[in-house]
Design a protein around this motif. Structure first.
Motif, PDB file in Angstrom:
ATOM      1  N   PRO A   1       0.820  -1.218   0.000  1.00 22.36           N
ATOM      2  CA  PRO A   1       0.000   0.000   0.000  1.00 22.36           C
ATOM      3  C   PRO A   1       0.854   1.268   0.000  1.00 22.36           C
ATOM      4  O   PRO A   1       0.332   2.375  -0.113  1.00 22.36           O
ATOM      5  N   GLU A   2       2.155   1.126   0.202  1.00 20.00           N
ATOM      6  CA  GLU A   2       3.111   2.243   0.110  1.00 20.00           C
ATOM      7  C   GLU A   2       4.463   1.614  -0.229  1.00 20.00           C
ATOM      8  O   GLU A   2       4.688   0.440   0.063  1.00 20.00           O
ATOM      9  N   THR A   3       5.349   2.388  -0.853  1.00 21.85           N
ATOM     10  CA  THR A   3       6.638   1.789  -1.209  1.00 21.85           C
ATOM     11  C   THR A   3       7.582   1.766   0.002  1.00 21.85           C
ATOM     12  O   THR A   3       8.584   1.067   0.012  1.00 21.85           O
TER      13      THR A   3
ATOM     14  N   PHE B   1      -0.757   0.167  -4.099  1.00 27.43           N
ATOM     15  CA  PHE B   1      -2.141  -0.249  -4.380  1.00 27.43           C
ATOM     16  C   PHE B   1      -3.004  -0.023  -3.141  1.00 27.43           C
ATOM     17  O   PHE B   1      -2.612  -0.401  -2.042  1.00 27.43           O
ATOM     18  N   ARG B   2      -4.149   0.591  -3.355  1.00 31.99           N
ATOM     19  CA  ARG B   2      -5.088   0.774  -2.247  1.00 31.99           C
ATOM     20  C   ARG B   2      -6.500   0.546  -2.763  1.00 31.99           C
ATOM     21  O   ARG B   2      -6.893   1.140  -3.772  1.00 31.99           O
ATOM     22  N   ASN B   3      -7.234  -0.274  -2.038  1.00 30.61           N
ATOM     23  CA  ASN B   3      -8.604  -0.564  -2.451  1.00 30.61           C
ATOM     24  C   ASN B   3      -9.508   0.574  -1.995  1.00 30.61           C
ATOM     25  O   ASN B   3     -10.355   0.398  -1.112  1.00 30.61           O
TER      26      ASN B   3
ATOM     27  N   MET C   1       6.692   8.402  -5.085  1.00 30.42           N
ATOM     28  CA  MET C   1       8.124   8.738  -5.077  1.00 30.42           C
ATOM     29  C   MET C   1       8.425   8.994  -3.600  1.00 30.42           C
ATOM     30  O   MET C   1       7.973  10.007  -3.047  1.00 30.42           O
ATOM     31  N   GLU C   2       9.100   8.028  -2.981  1.00 27.68           N
ATOM     32  CA  GLU C   2       9.274   8.128  -1.528  1.00 27.68           C
ATOM     33  C   GLU C   2      10.746   8.116  -1.135  1.00 27.68           C
ATOM     34  O   GLU C   2      11.541   7.335  -1.666  1.00 27.68           O
ATOM     35  N   LEU C   3      11.042   8.974  -0.188  1.00 24.59           N
ATOM     36  CA  LEU C   3      12.381   8.994   0.404  1.00 24.59           C
ATOM     37  C   LEU C   3      12.246   8.705   1.894  1.00 24.59           C
ATOM     38  O   LEU C   3      11.384   9.283   2.566  1.00 24.59           O
TER      39      LEU C   3
ATOM     40  N   GLU D   1      -6.063  20.003  -2.165  1.00 21.10           N
ATOM     41  CA  GLU D   1      -5.842  18.700  -1.519  1.00 21.10           C
ATOM     42  C   GLU D   1      -4.362  18.355  -1.531  1.00 21.10           C
ATOM     43  O   GLU D   1      -3.552  19.010  -2.185  1.00 21.10           O
ATOM     44  N   GLU D   2      -4.062  17.244  -0.831  1.00 16.19           N
ATOM     45  CA  GLU D   2      -2.656  16.852  -0.633  1.00 16.19           C
ATOM     46  C   GLU D   2      -1.982  16.379  -1.922  1.00 16.19           C
ATOM     47  O   GLU D   2      -2.478  15.512  -2.626  1.00 16.19           O
ATOM     48  N   LEU D   3      -0.803  16.964  -2.172  1.00 17.77           N
ATOM     49  CA  LEU D   3       0.036  16.545  -3.291  1.00 17.77           C
ATOM     50  C   LEU D   3       1.148  15.644  -2.763  1.00 17.77           C
ATOM     51  O   LEU D   3       1.515  14.643  -3.379  1.00 17.77           O
TER      52      LEU D   3
HETATM   53  N1  GAP Z   1       4.438   6.258   2.963  1.00 15.54           N
HETATM   54  C1  GAP Z   1       3.544   7.288   3.370  1.00 15.54           C
HETATM   55  C2  GAP Z   1       2.321   7.319   2.613  1.00 15.54           C
HETATM   56  O1  GAP Z   1       2.030   6.428   1.836  1.00 15.54           O
HETATM   57  P1  GAP Z   1       0.185   8.770   2.174  1.00 15.54           P
HETATM   58  O2  GAP Z   1      -0.144  10.171   2.598  1.00 15.54           O
HETATM   59  O3  GAP Z   1      -0.844   7.733   2.426  1.00 15.54           O
HETATM   60  O4  GAP Z   1       1.568   8.420   2.880  1.00 15.54           O
HETATM   61  C3  GAP Z   1       1.604   9.545   0.134  1.00 15.54           C
HETATM   62  O5  GAP Z   1       0.547   8.769   0.640  1.00 15.54           O
HETATM   63  C4  GAP Z   1       1.245  10.184  -1.188  1.00 15.54           C
HETATM   64  O6  GAP Z   1       0.769   9.183  -2.088  1.00 15.54           O
HETATM   65  C5  GAP Z   1       0.081  11.195  -1.077  1.00 15.54           C
HETATM   66  O7  GAP Z   1       0.560  12.482  -0.746  1.00 15.54           O
HETATM   67  C6  GAP Z   1      -0.480  11.157  -2.488  1.00 15.54           C
HETATM   68  O8  GAP Z   1       0.264  12.012  -3.334  1.00 15.54           O
HETATM   69  C7  GAP Z   1      -0.242   9.720  -2.922  1.00 15.54           C
HETATM   70  N2  GAP Z   1      -1.484   8.920  -2.787  1.00 15.54           N
HETATM   71  C8  GAP Z   1      -1.941   8.323  -1.678  1.00 15.54           C
HETATM   72  N3  GAP Z   1      -3.082   7.654  -1.935  1.00 15.54           N
HETATM   73  C9  GAP Z   1      -3.355   7.833  -3.243  1.00 15.54           C
HETATM   74  C10 GAP Z   1      -4.391   7.410  -4.127  1.00 15.54           C
HETATM   75  N4  GAP Z   1      -5.368   6.609  -3.720  1.00 15.54           N
HETATM   76  N5  GAP Z   1      -4.345   7.806  -5.432  1.00 15.54           N
HETATM   77  C11 GAP Z   1      -3.342   8.584  -5.876  1.00 15.54           C
HETATM   78  N6  GAP Z   1      -2.334   9.015  -5.094  1.00 15.54           N
HETATM   79  C12 GAP Z   1      -2.335   8.665  -3.796  1.00 15.54           C
END
Ligand code: GAP
Length: 449
Positions: free
Chosen positions: A144-146, A176-178, A195-197, A260-262
């Motif tokens: 669900p996150e890299t 991937f997120r459902n 793109m994660e650091l 919204e969040e970028l």
């Molecule tokens: N590792 C931390 C993390 O995953 P998050 O705020 O859940 O944090 C980070 O996600 C970024 O990933 C968000 O700022 C957004 O840009 C992108 N993101 C998260 N969920 C998304 C979704 N369902 N569709 C597109 N981008 C998404």
């Protein structure tokens, strides 16, 4: 700037081959999109710009590319199995299912009934089975996150590179997120890239590094051509923080559907390495972690002065590629009323096509051959895709390349055959000038410098 609607952006994306609804010919699947010939270039250019700024232009970050399928233990100890969920409720009358924020006046949006179940958590992670038997005994999650595979590779990277704190590990890849309600085009989707650091620091220096990365990431977005007036920093309230975060600053962007969040920049403290390390009890972990009985590896470093071993803190800037692409498209989409055209005024390093080489007449072998030679020569420089545009209608070609954001159109005409010169047309000013062929390579390289 003349404001534009999401519909205008979606329409341009389809018309010009940036983004298509996925599985479209079978009716599509909500929350999934495919990138077309222009979209894949734009997306790659954005990712490349991030990678360059993180890995090549710095001396303290390494890159990795880890697997998407993730062992359940990783996401158990990371806290995702317990907390990565949205509350859902059912309408007892019409059996439809909703999130709390979809309700209208506390009633079912479909049948207006107030007879609803209590909200229950719905985990957003996708599962798949590994191996030939689908009995649920061997399953994996689609990450669900890299981030998590950066933490599980911490020791591998440390041992293979001899890094000392502070240093980072960066990764770009699919997540991937459902999502229950994917919406707003590519803003909230079920399959996307991040793109994660993960930047590892000494405890105590974390607040300073957090501030550093907020500034650095904000400025990077400005460098990609995002206007200051549509960006804002938002400090996430304590009660809204993710389970791993001590403090998070979101970079908010004014998307066509709202602000919204970028990208989010979180201070994840020692939660992650502390969650995944072996022998947790030995390291004075400050975060509230699940007791880990499975990890085989200590995720620690040594304090070079007092020789104590400790779990580093981590600062995480995490940006969504799709949201970046949407923000860039919104910024760049320009209606030039005076010249009745739409221009995608992307920064040249992000433009899908760097230059279009256009023979003035489609069927003239001499012009076409000269254009082919030029195309190959510019392509070889390696700054991105150069295209041979051999359809014959110069006006239409200019319009098309304005809309996909090609900064330079180079026309090969009869004068080219006589005196070895071409015309170069600038996307933004529409001005054309003649250039000798032997100056072209220099001009082209300088333009993209
Ligand atoms: N590792 C931390 C993390 O995953 P998050 O705020 O859940 O944090 C980070 O996600 C970024 O990933 C968000 O700022 C957004 O840009 C992108 N993101 C998260 N969920 C998304 C979704 N369902 N569709 C597109 N981008 C998404």
């Amino acid at each position: 700037m003349v404001s534009k609607t999401m519909d205008e952006i979606v329409s341009l994306c389809k018309r010009r081959g940036f983004i298509f609804q996925s599985n479209d010919i079978y009716g599509g699947i909500k929350g999934l999109y495919d990138y077309g010939p222009m979209g894949v270039e734009l997306k790659n250019n954005l990712k490349q710009s991030w990678w360059k700024s993180m890995i090549y232009e710095r001396d303290d970050i390494e890159g990795i590319d880890a697997s998407i399928l993730t062992a359940p233990d990783v996401l158990k100890y990371s806290g995702h199995e317990d907390t990565f969920s949205d509350p859902l409720l059912d309408c007892k009358n019409c059996k439809s299912r909703w999130t709390v924020d979809q309700l209208v006046n506390h009633s079912c949006p479909n049948c207006k009934s107030k007879d609803l179940t209590d909200p229950r958590p719905f985990n957003l992670m996708f599962k798949t089975s590994i191996g030939p038997i689908e009995d649920g005994s061997t399953f994996a999650y689609l990450r669900p996150e890299t981030a998590q595979q950066i933490f599980t590779n911490f020791k591998n990277v440390l041992d293979s590179t001899n890094r000392i704190l502070p240093f980072g590990i960066a990764q770009i890849g699919k997540a991937f997120r459902n999502e229950i309600t994917p919406r707003n085009f590519i803003f909230r989707v079920r399959e996307f890239e991040q793109m994660e650091l993960e930047f590892f620091v000494e405890p105590g220096s974390d607040d300073e590094w957090h501030k550093y990365w907020v500034d650095s990431r904000y400025n990077w977005w400005l460098d990609q051509g995002i206007a200051k007036e549509r960006l804002e920093l938002y400090e996430v309230k304590k009660n809204e923080l993710s389970h791993y975060s001590k403090a998070t600053i979101d970079i908010m962007y004014n998307f066509p559907h709202g602000k919204e969040e970028l990208e989010g920049i979180a201070n994840r403290t020692d939660f992650d390495l502390g969650s995944h390390t072996k022998n947790q009890e030995d390291f004075n972990i400050s975060s509230n972690v699940i007791n880990n009985t499975k990890s085989t590896t200590k995720l620690i470093v040594q304090n070079l002065k007092n020789k104590n071993w400790f779990v580093p803190y981590v600062i995480e800037p995490s940006a969504g590629v799709e949201r970046g692409v949407l923000a860039l498209l919104n910024e760049a989409y320009t209606v030039d009323e005076k010249n009745s055209r739409i221009v995608l005024a992307l920064k040249p390093h992000l433009s899908p096509i760097k230059a279009a080489v256009i023979p003035l007449k489609r069927n003239n072998d001499e012009l076409v051959n000269q254009a082919k030679i030029l195309k190959r020569k510019l392509q070889k420089i390696g700054l991105g895709r150069v295209i041979l545009e051999n359809s014959g209608n110069i006006g239409k070609n200019y319009r098309r390349h304005d809309e996909i954001g090609t900064p330079l159109c180079i026309t090969v005409d009869f004068e080219t055959l006589e005196n070895k010169s071409v015309t170069i047309r600038d996307r933004d000013t529409m001005q054309q000038k003649r250039l000798n062929l032997d100056e072209l390579k220099n001009y082209y390289e300088k333009y993209f410098e």
